[in-house]
Design a protein around this motif. Sequence first.
Motif, PDB file in Angstrom:
ATOM      1  N   CYS A  45     -53.770 104.672 -83.958  1.00  0.00           N
ATOM      2  CA  CYS A  45     -53.745 103.782 -82.947  1.00  0.00           C
ATOM      3  C   CYS A  45     -54.305 104.324 -81.567  1.00  0.00           C
ATOM      4  O   CYS A  45     -53.821 105.144 -81.245  1.00  0.00           O
ATOM      5  CB  CYS A  45     -52.534 102.886 -82.672  1.00  0.00           C
ATOM      6  SG  CYS A  45     -52.501 101.357 -81.756  1.00  0.00           S
ATOM      7  N   LEU A  83     -56.249 103.438 -77.793  1.00  0.00           N
ATOM      8  CA  LEU A  83     -56.590 102.746 -76.697  1.00  0.00           C
ATOM      9  C   LEU A  83     -57.831 103.062 -76.154  1.00  0.00           C
ATOM     10  O   LEU A  83     -58.097 104.241 -75.884  1.00  0.00           O
ATOM     11  CB  LEU A  83     -55.588 102.848 -75.519  1.00  0.00           C
ATOM     12  CG  LEU A  83     -55.961 101.734 -74.366  1.00  0.00           C
ATOM     13  CD1 LEU A  83     -55.863 100.276 -74.545  1.00  0.00           C
ATOM     14  CD2 LEU A  83     -54.884 102.095 -73.046  1.00  0.00           C
ATOM     15  N   TYR A 142     -62.089 101.340 -74.472  1.00  0.00           N
ATOM     16  CA  TYR A 142     -62.193 100.376 -73.467  1.00  0.00           C
ATOM     17  C   TYR A 142     -63.519  99.901 -73.715  1.00  0.00           C
ATOM     18  O   TYR A 142     -64.445 100.193 -74.640  1.00  0.00           O
ATOM     19  CB  TYR A 142     -62.195 101.345 -72.147  1.00  0.00           C
ATOM     20  CG  TYR A 142     -63.340 102.202 -71.897  1.00  0.00           C
ATOM     21  CD1 TYR A 142     -64.512 102.134 -71.389  1.00  0.00           C
ATOM     22  CD2 TYR A 142     -62.951 103.542 -72.210  1.00  0.00           C
ATOM     23  CE1 TYR A 142     -65.663 102.924 -71.302  1.00  0.00           C
ATOM     24  CE2 TYR A 142     -63.767 104.508 -72.172  1.00  0.00           C
ATOM     25  CZ  TYR A 142     -65.199 104.045 -71.570  1.00  0.00           C
ATOM     26  OH  TYR A 142     -66.058 105.348 -71.400  1.00  0.00           O
ATOM     27  N   ALA A 147     -56.768  99.204 -79.464  1.00  0.00           N
ATOM     28  CA  ALA A 147     -56.296  98.207 -78.453  1.00  0.00           C
ATOM     29  C   ALA A 147     -57.378  98.653 -77.319  1.00  0.00           C
ATOM     30  O   ALA A 147     -58.063  99.674 -77.105  1.00  0.00           O
ATOM     31  CB  ALA A 147     -54.954  98.628 -77.949  1.00  0.00           C
ATOM     32  N   PRO A 193     -57.784  97.870 -72.779  1.00  0.00           N
ATOM     33  CA  PRO A 193     -56.761  97.267 -71.501  1.00  0.00           C
ATOM     34  C   PRO A 193     -57.055  96.043 -71.150  1.00  0.00           C
ATOM     35  O   PRO A 193     -58.018  95.466 -71.110  1.00  0.00           O
ATOM     36  CB  PRO A 193     -57.534  98.627 -70.719  1.00  0.00           C
ATOM     37  CG  PRO A 193     -58.241  99.047 -71.382  1.00  0.00           C
ATOM     38  CD  PRO A 193     -58.843  98.509 -72.407  1.00  0.00           C
ATOM     39  N   ALA A 199     -52.026  97.462 -72.868  1.00  0.00           N
ATOM     40  CA  ALA A 199     -52.788  97.554 -73.888  1.00  0.00           C
ATOM     41  C   ALA A 199     -52.636  96.210 -74.903  1.00  0.00           C
ATOM     42  O   ALA A 199     -51.392  96.001 -75.012  1.00  0.00           O
ATOM     43  CB  ALA A 199     -52.431  98.982 -74.771  1.00  0.00           C
ATOM     44  N   HIS A 250     -54.214  94.596 -78.476  1.00  0.00           N
ATOM     45  CA  HIS A 250     -54.721  94.488 -79.584  1.00  0.00           C
ATOM     46  C   HIS A 250     -56.237  94.058 -79.563  1.00  0.00           C
ATOM     47  O   HIS A 250     -56.372  93.007 -79.148  1.00  0.00           O
ATOM     48  CB  HIS A 250     -54.013  93.673 -80.979  1.00  0.00           C
ATOM     49  CG  HIS A 250     -54.840  94.010 -82.183  1.00  0.00           C
ATOM     50  ND1 HIS A 250     -54.786  93.170 -83.306  1.00  0.00           N
ATOM     51  CD2 HIS A 250     -55.042  95.293 -82.713  1.00  0.00           C
ATOM     52  CE1 HIS A 250     -55.455  93.650 -84.206  1.00  0.00           C
ATOM     53  NE2 HIS A 250     -55.548  94.850 -83.933  1.00  0.00           N
ATOM     54  N   TYR A 251     -57.137  94.701 -80.121  1.00  0.00           N
ATOM     55  CA  TYR A 251     -58.570  94.288 -80.156  1.00  0.00           C
ATOM     56  C   TYR A 251     -58.894  93.674 -81.326  1.00  0.00           C
ATOM     57  O   TYR A 251     -59.002  93.937 -82.615  1.00  0.00           O
ATOM     58  CB  TYR A 251     -59.582  95.567 -80.064  1.00  0.00           C
ATOM     59  CG  TYR A 251     -61.149  95.007 -80.193  1.00  0.00           C
ATOM     60  CD1 TYR A 251     -61.704  94.399 -79.417  1.00  0.00           C
ATOM     61  CD2 TYR A 251     -61.758  95.551 -81.445  1.00  0.00           C
ATOM     62  CE1 TYR A 251     -63.004  94.073 -79.490  1.00  0.00           C
ATOM     63  CE2 TYR A 251     -62.991  95.447 -81.415  1.00  0.00           C
ATOM     64  CZ  TYR A 251     -63.598  94.432 -80.622  1.00  0.00           C
ATOM     65  OH  TYR A 251     -64.925  94.132 -80.792  1.00  0.00           O
ATOM     66  N   LYS A 280     -47.167 101.669 -75.605  1.00  0.00           N
ATOM     67  CA  LYS A 280     -47.486 103.062 -75.365  1.00  0.00           C
ATOM     68  C   LYS A 280     -46.878 103.968 -76.362  1.00  0.00           C
ATOM     69  O   LYS A 280     -47.759 104.873 -76.995  1.00  0.00           O
ATOM     70  CB  LYS A 280     -47.226 103.397 -74.100  1.00  0.00           C
ATOM     71  CG  LYS A 280     -47.912 103.010 -72.749  1.00  0.00           C
ATOM     72  CD  LYS A 280     -48.010 103.707 -71.612  1.00  0.00           C
ATOM     73  CE  LYS A 280     -46.740 102.967 -70.737  1.00  0.00           C
ATOM     74  NZ  LYS A 280     -46.890 103.736 -69.326  1.00  0.00           N
ATOM     75  N   LEU A 301     -49.305 104.351 -79.474  1.00  0.00           N
ATOM     76  CA  LEU A 301     -50.861 105.047 -79.182  1.00  0.00           C
ATOM     77  C   LEU A 301     -50.535 106.362 -79.784  1.00  0.00           C
ATOM     78  O   LEU A 301     -49.710 107.006 -79.273  1.00  0.00           O
ATOM     79  CB  LEU A 301     -51.090 104.787 -77.789  1.00  0.00           C
ATOM     80  CG  LEU A 301     -51.200 103.327 -77.346  1.00  0.00           C
ATOM     81  CD1 LEU A 301     -51.726 103.341 -75.831  1.00  0.00           C
ATOM     82  CD2 LEU A 301     -52.496 102.541 -78.082  1.00  0.00           C
ATOM     83  N   VAL A 346     -55.504 107.956 -75.965  1.00  0.00           N
ATOM     84  CA  VAL A 346     -56.340 107.068 -75.183  1.00  0.00           C
ATOM     85  C   VAL A 346     -57.769 107.579 -74.784  1.00  0.00           C
ATOM     86  O   VAL A 346     -57.966 108.756 -74.459  1.00  0.00           O
ATOM     87  CB  VAL A 346     -55.489 106.985 -73.824  1.00  0.00           C
ATOM     88  CG1 VAL A 346     -55.808 105.928 -72.856  1.00  0.00           C
ATOM     89  CG2 VAL A 346     -53.956 106.551 -74.107  1.00  0.00           C
TER      90      VAL A 346
END
Length: 203
Positions: free
Chosen positions: A51, A53, A55, A81, A83, A98, A100-101, A125, A128, A131
């Motif tokens: 998992c 994070l 951007y 994920a 932001p 965060a 989920h995409y 968090k 994750l 990041v």
Amino acid sequence: MVSAPDGLTKPQIRRRCLAYRASLTEAAHRARSMRLVTHAQALPVLQQARCVLAYWPLLQRREVDTRPLIDWLLARGCRVALPVVQPRSSGHPPQMEARHYEGQTRLRPNTWGIGEPTGGELVPKGDLDAVVVPALAADSLGTRLGTGQGYYDAFLQGCALPRIGLLYAACFLDFIPADPHDVPLTHIVTEEGQRHVQLPSDA
């Protein structure tokens, strides 16, 4: 690594790096982003992550194009994920979480024009494994220079997660002045390669 003149302030560094980005042609931006993503894919922390994070990039500002990296993470079964940031209010800094995409069609631009998930599940968090952090500039100590909003540093406070900064080699500097609230990167990736940052806590 580029030497920054002694006494250069964060705003001055920020202006120089933004000017560098603006100078990139579309072809140069695409080529640098592709090389950078290739180096990021070689990081064991991303190869092993379940998992991450990441951007969504501001392409019109020549931010590193993270879309191929996101696609690669998804293809290997990694949960991604992105932001979601609540704008500054009543003197408080912006707050980041965060989410989920769920695909590009489920993104909408926020106050700064950055694509954010709409209705995606909140990702704690603790879920994750790493990041991926946007960076205008960074130095060999892991000091990161962002846009100055402060929400990434607030989000990362107290996190023992790998923090991977993506930036152009022209903006990897010898030194950037750090503030007490700055959370250093653990990995730096440019189009020229990658490096692990030896933080004091690693010693």
